[in-house]
Scaffold this motif. Structure first.
Motif, PDB file in Angstrom:
ATOM      1  N   VAL A 125      17.469   7.006   4.991  1.00 45.72           N
ATOM      2  CA  VAL A 125      16.499   8.045   4.606  1.00 45.72           C
ATOM      3  C   VAL A 125      15.400   8.289   5.820  1.00 45.72           C
ATOM      4  O   VAL A 125      14.951   7.332   6.088  1.00 45.72           O
ATOM      5  N   ILE A 126      15.146   9.502   6.277  1.00 41.58           N
ATOM      6  CA  ILE A 126      13.901   9.758   7.429  1.00 41.58           C
ATOM      7  C   ILE A 126      13.246  10.942   6.750  1.00 41.58           C
ATOM      8  O   ILE A 126      13.762  11.992   6.329  1.00 41.58           O
ATOM      9  N   ILE A 127      11.923  10.437   6.249  1.00 38.10           N
ATOM     10  CA  ILE A 127      11.086  11.472   5.652  1.00 38.10           C
ATOM     11  C   ILE A 127      10.479  12.146   6.822  1.00 38.10           C
ATOM     12  O   ILE A 127      10.190  11.737   7.811  1.00 38.10           O
ATOM     13  N   VAL A 128      10.619  13.517   6.762  1.00 37.56           N
ATOM     14  CA  VAL A 128      10.166  14.372   7.702  1.00 37.56           C
ATOM     15  C   VAL A 128       8.719  15.058   7.173  1.00 37.56           C
ATOM     16  O   VAL A 128       8.695  15.809   6.198  1.00 37.56           O
ATOM     17  N   GLU A 129       7.554  14.701   7.869  1.00 39.36           N
ATOM     18  CA  GLU A 129       6.427  15.415   7.442  1.00 39.36           C
ATOM     19  C   GLU A 129       5.853  16.015   8.789  1.00 39.36           C
ATOM     20  O   GLU A 129       6.091  15.559   9.623  1.00 39.36           O
ATOM     21  N   ASP A 130       4.690  16.828   8.118  1.00 43.57           N
ATOM     22  CA  ASP A 130       4.101  17.452   9.233  1.00 43.57           C
ATOM     23  C   ASP A 130       2.784  16.610   9.868  1.00 43.57           C
ATOM     24  O   ASP A 130       2.762  16.640  11.127  1.00 43.57           O
ATOM     25  N   ILE A 131       1.975  16.105   8.868  1.00 37.34           N
ATOM     26  CA  ILE A 131       1.183  15.394   9.537  1.00 37.34           C
ATOM     27  C   ILE A 131       0.812  14.277   8.663  1.00 37.34           C
ATOM     28  O   ILE A 131       0.672  14.405   7.146  1.00 37.34           O
ATOM     29  N   VAL A 132       0.736  13.150   9.279  1.00 37.50           N
ATOM     30  CA  VAL A 132      -0.103  11.908   8.394  1.00 37.50           C
ATOM     31  C   VAL A 132      -1.675  11.807   8.688  1.00 37.50           C
ATOM     32  O   VAL A 132      -1.967  11.629   9.780  1.00 37.50           O
ATOM     33  N   ASP A 133      -2.363  12.052   7.507  1.00 36.62           N
ATOM     34  CA  ASP A 133      -3.847  11.990   7.732  1.00 36.62           C
ATOM     35  C   ASP A 133      -4.190  10.719   7.337  1.00 36.62           C
ATOM     36  O   ASP A 133      -4.412   9.789   8.103  1.00 36.62           O
ATOM     37  N   THR A 134      -4.855  10.629   6.255  1.00 39.20           N
ATOM     38  CA  THR A 134      -5.116   9.296   5.527  1.00 39.20           C
ATOM     39  C   THR A 134      -4.008   8.276   5.485  1.00 39.20           C
ATOM     40  O   THR A 134      -4.100   7.316   5.385  1.00 39.20           O
ATOM     41  N   GLY A 135      -2.919   9.220   5.150  1.00 36.67           N
ATOM     42  CA  GLY A 135      -1.612   8.316   4.839  1.00 36.67           C
ATOM     43  C   GLY A 135      -1.465   8.196   3.416  1.00 36.67           C
ATOM     44  O   GLY A 135      -0.331   7.441   3.112  1.00 36.67           O
ATOM     45  N   LEU A 136      -2.325   8.507   2.494  1.00 39.37           N
ATOM     46  CA  LEU A 136      -2.238   7.994   1.151  1.00 39.37           C
ATOM     47  C   LEU A 136      -1.165   8.825   0.514  1.00 39.37           C
ATOM     48  O   LEU A 136      -0.454   8.103  -0.307  1.00 39.37           O
ATOM     49  N   THR A 137      -0.994  10.110   0.749  1.00 38.23           N
ATOM     50  CA  THR A 137       0.421  10.765   0.267  1.00 38.23           C
ATOM     51  C   THR A 137       1.616  10.041   0.648  1.00 38.23           C
ATOM     52  O   THR A 137       2.612  10.024  -0.278  1.00 38.23           O
ATOM     53  N   MET A 138       1.709   9.768   2.085  1.00 34.84           N
ATOM     54  CA  MET A 138       2.955   9.228   2.496  1.00 34.84           C
ATOM     55  C   MET A 138       3.327   7.889   1.798  1.00 34.84           C
ATOM     56  O   MET A 138       4.310   7.456   1.595  1.00 34.84           O
TER      57      MET A 138
END
Ligand code: IMP
Length: 180
Positions: free
Chosen positions: A98-111
């Motif tokens: 799996v490769i998670i494609v995200e726009d922006i990692v900010d605090t990283g908590l969501t990720m």
């Protein structure tokens, strides 16, 4: 270049489309190399990553699959990044790369929450590919961010899929909020 007005705020170009496109091609080539002979499953987080994901999958030479998900936060705690569930993932990811494609990692908590939820589905591997990272805001330091296109300062940005109140996603360049 003149600032643009989006809703009630002014933004100026901070990263031209040509620079974004060149870097996405580089990262795509790196993924092609790393996943040669495998068929990675890209999982793109809606809505912000949809444009990046579309460009990224087309820059990867190896065959791949793509799925789109949403993450739902607990009510009233969206600033904590607490994710309740992953919506829309019908695909079985057991044994997949799996490769998670995200726009922006900010605090990283969501990720962090998202990786935890996906790990429970027993994939073979999980890597993160983020268009942008704000390193100074990052609170989670052990995320598997294997690929990142650009590190950026803490300023609020929009364009290339990212929005301000739902607006600005269609802009090919990335813009930064003008604060003065
Ligand atoms: P985190 O949980 O703090 O890492 O939040 C990441 C999410 O916040 C991203 O997926 C974006 O939706 C949103 N976000 C963070 N910074 C920005 C920004 O500068 N512009 C637009 N959205 C942002």
């Amino acid at each position: 270049m003149q600032p643009i007005l989006v809703k009630d705020k002014r933004f100026k170009v901070s990263m031209p489309a040509s620079k974004i496109q060149a870097r996405v091609q580089e990262v795509g080539a790196q993924i092609s190399h790393d996943y040669e002979g495998r068929t990675p499953m890209f999982i793109s987080v809606l809505t912000g990553a949809f444009i990046f994901a579309a460009d990224l999958v087309r820059s990867v030479a190896t065959p791949s699959e793509i799925a789109f998900i949403r993450v739902a936060s607990y009510e009233g705690t969206d600033s904590t990044g607490e994710v309740k569930e992953v919506l829309g993932l019908k695909e079985d990811i057991a044994g997949r790369d799996v490769i998670i494609v995200e726009d922006i990692v900010d605090t990283g908590l969501t990720m962090q929450e998202l990786v935890g939820l996906l790990e429970k589905k027993n994939p073979r591997s999980i890597a993160i590919c983020s268009l942008l990272v704000k390193p100074d805001k990052l609170q989670v330091h052990d995320l598997p961010i294997k690929y990142r296109c650009f590190d950026i300062p803490n300023d609020f940005i929009l364009g290339y899929g990212l929005d301000y109140d739902g607006l600005g996603r269609e802009l090919p360049d990335i813009y930064t909020l003008v604060t003065e």
